[in-house]
Write a protein that holds these residues in place. Structure first.
Motif: not given
Length: 260
Positions: A13, A34, A43, A47
């Motif tokens: 991200d 998150y 996360n 991620r």
């Protein structure tokens, strides 16, 4: 950290210029899935965040924004490349002669409010953080490059003085606008590389893919939005600014304020 992190494949991200907009950043992180973990965010699906620099200046919570990103990078929850405002803060903390303007006043004001010990701790931590940061990142087997202001395809994989300037400030002409900002060429218009380049630095109303590049700085501190690009999905996630924290000289907003 070395610029070549091809083994890091994501998913990522990628977050545009934060500029002290801590509340918007936290809202964006929640929207991205998150969760708060101590003084950081994690996360649950594995991620990883990538921040494109310019963490402070202009917004209302500059030091806290910087501290949050430093904490996430230290915990390996995030990656980071520095921006020109990060470089300026680094030089300021080293005692170099820099001009405190273009929003840096906000960060310096917060630094001045700290006591001597707090200021020394922050300075030491940020100087180390900056010095260990890669100028840009080559990720996902070379399919993704993240950088603050931009990079040409023939620069990828190299670092020198000219490339450093390009990555931090963009393709500058050496000229300045009437309000003192550097004139920049549209380097993305000529990009033909295979790697997707995700960058910020130049505020745009809405991110648009151009020749396999995308600028995700949507001017949150100036009343725009804070934007994240999900990779590899290429999906945009945005939150609106809660206020106009900074008005750039020569902008339409500045002209409007002058008339009031």
């Amino acid at each position: 950290m070395h610029i070549d992190q091809r083994h890091e494949k994501g998913p990522f991200d990628i977050v545009g210029d934060v500029h002290g907009c801590l509340d918007e950043l936290k809202e964006l992180l929640h929207r991205l899935g998150y969760m708060v973990q101590g003084q950081s965010f994690i996360n649950p699906r594995g991620r990883k965040l990538i921040f494109l620099g310019d963490l402070g200046d202009r917004g209302p919570h500059c030091l806290a924004s910087i501290r949050l990103v430093m904490e996430m990078v230290h915990r390996n929850y995030a990656l980071y490349v520095p921006g020109n405002h990060c470089n300026k803060l680094y030089r300021y903390l080293l005692g170099r002669n820099v001009q405190v303007k273009y929003g840096m006043e906000k960060t310096v004001e917060e630094l001045t409010a700290l006591n001597n010990i707090e200021r020394e701790i922050f300075s030491r931590e940020f100087i180390s953080f900056y010095e260990h940061a890669p100028l840009y990142l080559i990720l996902d087997n070379g399919n993704l490059v993240t950088v603050h202001a931009g990079i040409k395809e023939n620069m990828i994989g190299q670092v020198n003085k000219r490339i450093t300037s390009f990555c931090l400030y963009g393709d500058t002409t050496g000229e300045v606008t009437p309000e003192g900002l550097p004139v920049r060429r549209d380097w993305a218009k000529h990009y033909r590389g295979h790697a997707l380049i995700v960058y910020g630095h130049t505020p745009v109303e809405q991110p648009i893919f151009k020749n396999n590049t995308i600028d995700i700085d949507t001017g949150c501190a100036m009343g725009g939005k804070l934007t994240a690009l999900r990779y590899p999905e290429k999906e945009l996630v945005q939150v609106a600014a809660r206020d106009v924290y900074y008005i750039r000289s020569g902008s339409k907003e500045a002209e409007l304020v002058a008339k009031i």
